[in-house]
Design a protein around this motif. Structure first.
Motif, PDB file in Angstrom:
ATOM      1  N   LYS A  90      -2.610 -10.366   0.878  1.00 58.81           N
ATOM      2  CA  LYS A  90      -2.195  -9.927   2.879  1.00 58.81           C
ATOM      3  C   LYS A  90      -3.609 -10.661   3.418  1.00 58.81           C
ATOM      4  CE  LYS A  90       0.133  -6.598   4.085  1.00 58.81           C
ATOM      5  NZ  LYS A  90       0.129  -5.294   4.824  1.00 58.81           N
ATOM      6  N   PHE A  91      -4.130 -10.030   4.016  1.00 60.96           N
ATOM      7  CA  PHE A  91      -5.287 -10.528   4.879  1.00 60.96           C
ATOM      8  C   PHE A  91      -6.309 -10.883   4.142  1.00 60.96           C
ATOM      9  CE2 PHE A  91      -2.935  -7.400   7.673  1.00 60.96           C
ATOM     10  CZ  PHE A  91      -3.047  -8.250   8.049  1.00 60.96           C
ATOM     11  N   LYS A 128      -5.687  -2.629  -8.530  1.00 61.98           N
ATOM     12  CA  LYS A 128      -5.611  -1.213  -7.638  1.00 61.98           C
ATOM     13  C   LYS A 128      -7.172  -0.915  -7.600  1.00 61.98           C
ATOM     14  CE  LYS A 128      -4.345   3.742  -7.659  1.00 61.98           C
ATOM     15  NZ  LYS A 128      -2.957   3.611  -6.211  1.00 61.98           N
ATOM     16  N   LEU A 131      -8.035  -3.656  -4.588  1.00 62.43           N
ATOM     17  CA  LEU A 131      -7.869  -3.293  -2.726  1.00 62.43           C
ATOM     18  C   LEU A 131      -8.419  -2.350  -2.659  1.00 62.43           C
ATOM     19  CD1 LEU A 131      -3.720  -4.747  -3.500  1.00 62.43           C
ATOM     20  CD2 LEU A 131      -5.793  -6.056  -2.147  1.00 62.43           C
ATOM     21  N   GLN A 132      -8.946  -1.801  -2.985  1.00 61.24           N
ATOM     22  CA  GLN A 132      -9.209  -0.090  -2.101  1.00 61.24           C
ATOM     23  C   GLN A 132     -10.458  -0.536  -1.835  1.00 61.24           C
ATOM     24  OE1 GLN A 132      -8.693   2.291  -5.857  1.00 61.24           O
ATOM     25  NE2 GLN A 132      -7.131   3.826  -4.538  1.00 61.24           N
ATOM     26  N   TYR A 135     -10.206  -2.687   1.175  1.00 56.02           N
ATOM     27  CA  TYR A 135      -9.986  -1.685   2.346  1.00 56.02           C
ATOM     28  C   TYR A 135     -10.503  -0.275   2.720  1.00 56.02           C
ATOM     29  CZ  TYR A 135      -5.180  -4.437   1.821  1.00 56.02           C
ATOM     30  OH  TYR A 135      -4.642  -5.821   2.325  1.00 56.02           O
ATOM     31  N   TRP A 138     -11.732  -0.990   5.830  1.00 54.49           N
ATOM     32  CA  TRP A 138     -11.149  -0.892   7.021  1.00 54.49           C
ATOM     33  C   TRP A 138     -10.097   0.400   7.727  1.00 54.49           C
ATOM     34  CZ3 TRP A 138      -6.531  -4.791   7.746  1.00 54.49           C
ATOM     35  CH2 TRP A 138      -7.143  -6.016   7.291  1.00 54.49           C
ATOM     36  N   ASP A 139      -9.563   1.333   6.659  1.00 55.38           N
ATOM     37  CA  ASP A 139      -8.924   2.731   6.902  1.00 55.38           C
ATOM     38  C   ASP A 139      -9.515   3.715   7.225  1.00 55.38           C
ATOM     39  OD1 ASP A 139      -5.682   3.092   5.339  1.00 55.38           O
ATOM     40  OD2 ASP A 139      -6.802   3.931   6.390  1.00 55.38           O
ATOM     41  N   TYR A 141      -8.580   7.017   7.948  1.00 51.30           N
ATOM     42  CA  TYR A 141      -8.030   7.550   6.650  1.00 51.30           C
ATOM     43  C   TYR A 141      -7.249   7.797   5.727  1.00 51.30           C
ATOM     44  CZ  TYR A 141      -5.335   8.337  10.732  1.00 51.30           C
ATOM     45  OH  TYR A 141      -5.063   8.637  11.956  1.00 51.30           O
ATOM     46  N   LYS A 142      -8.999   6.973   4.596  1.00 48.12           N
ATOM     47  CA  LYS A 142      -8.896   6.851   3.326  1.00 48.12           C
ATOM     48  C   LYS A 142      -9.824   8.151   3.319  1.00 48.12           C
ATOM     49  CE  LYS A 142      -6.706   3.295   1.802  1.00 48.12           C
ATOM     50  NZ  LYS A 142      -5.763   3.035   1.018  1.00 48.12           N
ATOM     51  N   VAL A 143      -9.806   9.429   2.624  1.00 47.99           N
ATOM     52  CA  VAL A 143     -10.580   9.898   1.404  1.00 47.99           C
ATOM     53  C   VAL A 143     -11.886   9.318   1.082  1.00 47.99           C
ATOM     54  CG1 VAL A 143     -10.887  12.056   0.731  1.00 47.99           C
ATOM     55  CG2 VAL A 143      -9.134  11.217   1.880  1.00 47.99           C
TER      56      VAL A 143
END
Lengths: 161, 478
Positions: A90-91, A128, A131-132, A135, A138-139, A141-143
């Protein structure tokens, strides 16, 4: 270990079909005329990887403009998407990619090859984890501490058995 | 007394964006010749909750009437400060907006303080929190002489009738409210008294709420939207575009949060709006492009055209919040959700292809959910792990488990579903139901197993600790 790579390209030409190469690390995955929109490969995985997509055969006459200098037809490759094991970058293809033209000029954060040269993106495997990390900035909500969260859930589930 | 109106937005709900209702009522007030004033108690309180553990617990756990003492004390102080401001302004009318059912507790405190501190003018209350409340609790507000008018259902015309004293009117101090069907002629919002910089931002940009429709085209078993809004109504694509342009001009805001239950209830008007926004965005410079997010229903694949996804992107759609609810097709069918798992797969792949991110909402423990159905739902996290990894599924919400809300289709079918209620300490009646498939303990267990699975697969989900604290209180009384 192997991984699946799918590259989606938008492309067009003025004078002759595009000649391209797709190179992963030092291995040439594809070399020849670009006719497909999606190129798919099964590749040998390394921890750290560099993917390059080349445009070889554009000449100065391969950009057609109108009287107002608007481009009406061009020879180009645009990297639209890269998927690794079904995960789209993606981005990240913009954020982490760059273009190096044969002139030596480097342009960051674009995926549109308008001159001879190559687009390059570097990524780590497993994808995986890569990308973690990407991101996690950004996120909301990520714990952060997943293991701790899971221990807390397990403890509670144990208590209500 | 000056000819002015003071509007109050009550706690408590997630202050994700600027409240839209009071902004529309400001326009109504101006039209009626009043000067509007506004204080958002929800914002004031939510800003302080991170420093106050009691407040935070109350905020996340839905304690309803049982506000802890420390929270009550802080809240009363906040009410008193605000009421002093109101008395200084000396308005003819105070309008109080109850957004959620839980606003009732906060509303009672505010209204009692308003009366005790000697505000002499008229008071009206309205909003979804009032419409969702029981007849007795609303009557009590009137009987206790805390309010002069309550409004059920749509508030725009009702508030105008109250200010102009053109009463009686359906829904004002009676339960005969009617749904406004001409949504295109609703007033445009006025955010003049709002401190827009204090509200949460989307993509680091100032964000405004916008409403494209009321009600829903579906009637899902767990949802009370149909009770609240009576029937589905929508603004035309042209009117919505006009409203967005109005907001840009008045407030210099380019990012919008659709407050609708669903943005794509009417596909035709939705496409009209998307085309107008796309045309605008395609001509606008980068910093003037519109972006938006909203709730969206997945439709069967055959109802889409390829252009739909390009239009979503070009119009500035960033995230679609969508209720999958369950990955058991039979549970979804019993809920009234008319799409298959194949439709979900197809839709998700399209969103990945077009870089549209999704926020997925699920309900754990629907009354017909068997252990097998729950296990089917767990496979969702395995199957779509790759989409969580690449941020196509950017967030996930599992909620409080199934709540038996009065008036919902599931509530109406309680007998058929074999639902009975347990008397449990610390648990609202709507959470304390049981039937052959689950009781509260089983639903909590499933909810946390789902959370664990989602975490293991890398889904973006809010920390479970808040829910564990709440579930501990619930379980304590079992």
């Amino acid at each position: 270990m192997e991984f699946n790579l799918a590259i989606t390209l938008e492309h067009d030409f003025v004078r002759e079909p595009i000649r391209t190469s797709v190179v992963l690390n030092d291995a040439v995955l594809y070399k020849g005329k670009l006719t497909e929109k999606v190129l798919e490969f099964t590749c040998e995985a390394k921890n750290k990887n560099s993917l390059k997509i080349f445009l070889h055969n554009k000449s100065p006459n391969d950009t057609v403009v109108d009287k107002q200098n608007n481009i009406i037809k061009d020879t180009f490759i645009k990297v639209k998407a890269i998927q690794i094991d079904k995960r789209s970058l993606k981005f990240a293809i913009n954020d982490l990619g760059h273009i190096k033209y044969d002139t030596g000029e480097i342009v960051k954060n674009i995926t549109y090859l308008s001159k001879n040269g190559y687009y390059e993106i570097k990524f780590d495997l497993p994808i995986k984890n890569f990308l973690q990390r990407y991101y996690s900035k950004w996120d909301k909500y990520k714990v952060i501490d997943t293991e701790k969260e899971i221990r807390s859930i397990d403890k509670f589930l144990e208590s209500i058995k | 007394m000056k000819k002015s109106v003071y509007l109050i937005n009550l706690p408590k709900y997630e202050a994700d964006t600027v409240p839209l209702g009071p902004a529309i009522l400001q326009t109504v007030a101006i039209r009626c010749g009043y000067t509007p004033h506004f204080t958002d108690l929800n914002l004031e309180l939510s800003e302080g909750k991170d420093q106050d553990k009691g407040m935070y617990d109350a905020w996340i756990s839905g304690l309803g009437n049982n506000l802890p003492f420390s929270t009550l004390k802080s809240y009363i102080q906040l009410c008193d400060t605000t009421i002093k401001q109101i008395i200084d302004v000396d308005p003819e009318h105070v309008g109080v907006s109850f957004f959620s059912r839980e606003s009732l507790t906060y509303g009672h405190v505010f209204l009692r303080r308003l009366k005790t501190m000697g505000y002499p003018g008229k008071v009206s209350v309205g909003g979804p929190g009032i419409s969702r409340s029981s007849e007795e609790s609303i009557e009590k507000l009137v009987d206790d002489q805390l309010v002069d008018y309550y409004v059920l259902g749509d508030g725009e015309v009702a508030f105008e009738k109250i200010l102009k004293q053109e009463l009686p009117y359906p829904g004002v101090n009676n339960r005969n409210h009617i749904a406004i069907t001409d949504m295109d002629n609703l007033p445009l919002p006025n955010f003049d008294n709002f401190e827009l910089d204090r509200y949460p931002k989307m993509f680091n940009k100032k964000t405004l709420g916008i409403e494209g429709s009321r009600g829903c085209v579906r009637d899902c078993g767990f949802c009370d939207i149909k009770v609240l809004f009576l029937k589905y109504r929508y603004k035309s694509g042209g009117r919505l575009f006009k409203e967005i342009m109005h907001n840009i001009k008045q407030n210099n805001v380019y990012t919008f949060w659709f407050t609708d239950s669903l943005v794509n209830g009417n596909q035709k008007e939705f496409r009209v709006m998307l085309r107008l926004l796309s045309d605008y965005n395609n001509k606008a410079p980068q910093d003037k492009r519109i972006s938006w997010t909203g709730q969206y229903i997945v439709r069967p694949q055959k109802q889409y055209i390829e252009e739909d996804f390009k239009l979503l992107v070009d119009s500035g759609c960033y995230t679609l919040a969508t209720g999958i609810e369950s990955y058991s097709e039979s549970v979804r069918k019993q809920m009234g959700k008319n799409f298959s798992n194949d439709d979900i797969r197809w839709f998700f792949n399209k969103c990945q292809e077009y870089n549209i991110s999704l926020f997925i909402m699920m309900v754990i423990g629907y009354p017909t959910e068997t252990q097998k159905d729950f296990e089917d739902t767990l496979t969702f996290f395995d199957e779509f792990e790759h989409l969580a990894d690449d941020d196509t599924i950017s967030g996930l919400q599992l909620g409080h488990t199934m709540i038996m809300i009065p008036g919902t289709p599931a509530w109406k079918q309680q007998d058929k579903l074999g639902v009975t209620y347990e008397q449990l300490l610390n648990v609202n009646k709507s959470n304390s139901w049981r039937n052959a498939n689950s009781d509260i303990k089983e639903r909590i267990k499933r909810r946390l197993i789902a959370q664990k699975k989602a975490l293991q697969r890398g889904f973006g989900i809010r920390s479970s600790q808040d829910h564990i604290d709440m579930f501990k209180r619930w379980i304590h009384g079992v």
